[in-house]
Design a protein around this motif. Structure first.
Motif, mmCIF file in Angstrom:
data_model
loop_
_atom_site.group_PDB
_atom_site.id
_atom_site.type_symbol
_atom_site.label_atom_id
_atom_site.label_comp_id
_atom_site.label_asym_id
_atom_site.label_seq_id
_atom_site.Cartn_x
_atom_site.Cartn_y
_atom_site.Cartn_z
ATOM 1 N N ALA A 1 0.815 -1.216 0.000
ATOM 2 C CA ALA A 1 0.000 0.000 0.000
ATOM 3 C C ALA A 1 0.851 1.269 0.000
ATOM 4 O O ALA A 1 0.433 2.297 -0.529
ATOM 5 C CB ALA A 1 -0.948 0.016 1.191
ATOM 6 N N THR A 2 2.039 1.198 0.606
ATOM 7 C CA THR A 2 2.938 2.358 0.652
ATOM 8 C C THR A 2 4.370 1.900 0.385
ATOM 9 O O THR A 2 4.734 0.767 0.656
ATOM 10 C CB THR A 2 2.897 3.067 2.024
ATOM 11 N N THR A 3 5.167 2.820 -0.115
ATOM 12 C CA THR A 3 6.588 2.547 -0.326
ATOM 13 C C THR A 3 7.368 2.981 0.904
ATOM 14 O O THR A 3 6.855 3.771 1.716
ATOM 15 C CB THR A 3 7.104 3.319 -1.552
ATOM 16 N N PRO A 4 8.610 2.523 1.056
ATOM 17 C CA PRO A 4 9.425 2.998 2.180
ATOM 18 C C PRO A 4 9.555 4.523 2.201
ATOM 19 O O PRO A 4 9.514 5.136 3.264
ATOM 20 C CB PRO A 4 10.780 2.315 1.953
ATOM 21 N N GLN A 5 9.708 5.134 1.043
ATOM 22 C CA GLN A 5 9.820 6.603 0.985
ATOM 23 C C GLN A 5 8.533 7.273 1.443
ATOM 24 O O GLN A 5 8.577 8.279 2.153
ATOM 25 C CB GLN A 5 10.171 7.063 -0.427
#
Length: 139
Positions: A58-62
């Motif tokens: 759902a989300t990237t590390p950044q």
């Protein structure tokens, strides 16, 4: 603005899904409706979680780093001078109550309401709420 302690399980749930109450709590904190409170122990948990493999796609590390940085800008750092221990059945949760009391929070937002609400010490002014209940209480 409502001062709240946002438990790590709410942060994870909010960042793992595109919707839901946890995501909305984070949105409202970023929009300035809620003021998240931070202390040393909670901040360390947040940072530790960013490095774990619990996130899905759902989300990237950044994006997660950006959300945490934005929360930090909206939030308030609180120094906890007094420990209220022993209090909760799980020692690892005590810092949440201590942070909320030191920062004058209206509540602790968590998915672990049962354990956080079973403290030996009772604080009438402090609410322990699920994200959904938080959204109902403080629109």
């Amino acid at each position: 603005m409502v001062a709240l302690v946002i438990d790590t399980n709410v942060l994870v749930a909010g960042l793992r899904s595109a919707g839901g109450a946890s995501r909305e709590v984070l949105r409202r904190a970023l929009a300035g409706s809620y003021q998240p409170l931070f202390g040393n122990a909670l901040w360390q948990e947040y940072c530790d979680l960013l490095g774990r493999d619990v996130w899905g796609t759902a989300t990237t590390p950044q994006e997660r780093q950006q959300v945490l940085a934005a929360l930090a800008q909206r939030g308030r750092w609180v120094t906890v001078y007094y420990g209220w221990r022993p209090n909760l059945p799980d020692e690892a949760d005590n810092h949440l109550i201590e942070l909320a009391l030191a920062g004058g929070a209206a509540g602790v937002v968590t998915h672990n309401v049962r354990d956080l609400g079973r403290g030996e010490l009772l604080f009438d002014q402090l609410r322990v709420l699920t994200p959904a209940r938080c959204l109902e209480e403080w629109q």
